[in-house]
Design a protein around this motif. Structure first.
Motif, mmCIF file in Angstrom:
data_model
loop_
_atom_site.group_PDB
_atom_site.id
_atom_site.type_symbol
_atom_site.label_atom_id
_atom_site.label_comp_id
_atom_site.label_asym_id
_atom_site.label_seq_id
_atom_site.Cartn_x
_atom_site.Cartn_y
_atom_site.Cartn_z
ATOM 1 N N ASP A 180 -10.421 -4.276 14.287
ATOM 2 C CA ASP A 180 -9.852 -2.972 14.632
ATOM 3 C C ASP A 180 -8.323 -3.035 14.577
ATOM 4 O OD1 ASP A 180 -9.866 -0.354 15.431
ATOM 5 O OD2 ASP A 180 -10.907 -0.711 17.323
ATOM 6 N N ASP A 181 -7.704 -1.891 14.331
ATOM 7 C CA ASP A 181 -6.228 -1.798 14.333
ATOM 8 C C ASP A 181 -5.610 -2.863 13.435
ATOM 9 O OD1 ASP A 181 -6.811 0.065 16.257
ATOM 10 O OD2 ASP A 181 -6.106 -1.147 17.939
ATOM 11 N N GLU A 237 -8.239 4.489 9.563
ATOM 12 C CA GLU A 237 -8.241 5.195 10.859
ATOM 13 C C GLU A 237 -7.226 6.324 10.858
ATOM 14 O OE1 GLU A 237 -6.795 2.316 13.719
ATOM 15 O OE2 GLU A 237 -8.843 1.946 14.353
HETATM 16 MG MG MG Z 1 -8.905 1.342 15.775
#
Ligand code: MG
Ligand code: C2E
Ligand code: MG
Ligand code: MG
Length: 290
Positions: A180-181, A237
């Motif tokens: 994530d990220d 995202e």
């Molecule tokens: Mg994220």
């Protein structure tokens, strides 16, 4: 500048973002009670195949309906929960609730989409994590391949034997792992080659800048190239504009999430989006002209 958060189309100031120490103490005390009082709610944000707009997954995102302060966002309470050592309990409760929701959706004949949950570094790092995942899936009689676990790079900071073993165990179980990220952490990229890591979520801070910011364009291109070469599925995202969508699609990004397609929604609204109907073809949030 004061951080604002969009909710229901209304911009407002999130008062807890810059909460002082005493407020954080109060929130911390409330957090201990919140689990017992069942004050947490889960919303789900669709993830779409960019080419078709078809919903291929949803991500579970936590909300806290605080009795006096109203609906709190994760940024307002997760860091506090982490500092108090409460996040593992919260994440495991969320994991169980999400699995129960998936089971209910399956029983109602909903299309079986992938469901992602977020795990904090300390949740993932706990020795009982893989077992907790296995139990939650078993309790709800779900195939592990339906679940995706999102962990940030910080959970990989110490990519030692223990972390690697855990990733292998999840992989052996059949559960997918997403970074994530991606691009915001400080870790090495060594974990990307592990078979367990199958998804790479390009952080919103880079997506925001495309296609106008030359640096963000270069970074996103490089991330997509890494994903492609290593056989990872890239998920962008925070897609908010048509221009971002078009750019990412053109660069070969397969999947994305963002307000352009849908905000995070309560389960009933997700059901309406996903429910197969004879009149309408499979759920599509944004059909791209051919
Ligand atoms: Mg994220
Ligand atoms: P994340 O996992 O990177 O989730 C994406 C965040 O971006 C969500 O914020 C989502 O609402 C927001 N978002 C999605 N599309 C857009 C867009 O187009 N524009 C903008 N401006 N924002 C967009 P949210 O729900 O506030 O969650 C924030 C973070 O809190 C998450 O980031 C995740 O790291 C963490 N989090 C959420 N739920 C949980 C949980 O159950 N456990 C743990 N440990 N962390 C969680
Ligand atoms: Mg996430
Ligand atoms: Mg994020």
């Amino acid at each position: 500048a004061a951080k604002t958060e969009e909710r229901g189309g209304v911009r407002f100031y999130s008062p807890l973002m810059h909460a002082d120490a005493s407020t954080r103490l109060l929130i911390g005390a409330d957090l201990r009670l919140a689990l017992g009082r069942d004050e947490f709610e889960i919303v789900y944000q669709p993830s779409v195949e960019l080419r078709s707009g078809r919903i291929v997954a949803v991500e579970a995102l936590l909300r806290w309906r605080h009795p006096e302060r109203g609906m709190l966002m994760p940024d307002e309470f997760i860091p506090i929960a982490e500092s108090l050592g409460l996040i593992r309990l919260i994440d495991e409760r969320t994991l169980q609730a999400v699995c129960a929701q998936m089971q209910a959706w399956d029983r109602n004949g909903m299309p079986a989409v992938r469901v992602a949950i977020n795990a904090s570094a300390s949740t993932f790092g706990h020795r009982g994590f893989v077992e907790a995942v296995r139990c939650a899936l078993q309790m709800a009689a779900l195939p592990p391949s339906r679940l995706l676990i999102e962990i940030t790079e910080s959970a990989m900071l110490s990519l030692g034997e223990e972390t690697e073993r855990k990733l292998h165990a999840l992989h052996a179980l059949g559960v997918g792992v997403a970074i994530d990220d991606f691009g915001t952490g400080y870790s090495s990229l060594a974990y990307l080659k592990l078979p367990a890591v199958a998804f790479l979520k390009i952080d919103r801070s880079f997506v925001t800048g495309v296609p106008d910011e030359a640096n963000d364009v270069v970074i996103v291109e490089a991330m997509l190239a890494i994903a492609k070469s290593l056989g990872l599925r890239a998920i962008a995202e925070g897609i908010e504009t048509e221009a971002q969508h078009d750019f990412l699609l053109r660069l070969g990004c397969v999947e994305g999430q963002g307000f352009l397609y849908s905000r995070p929604l309560p389960p009933a609204e997700i059901e309406r989006l996903l429910r197969p109907s004879r009149k309408h073809a499979p759920a599509r949030l944004r059909v791209v002209p051919p």
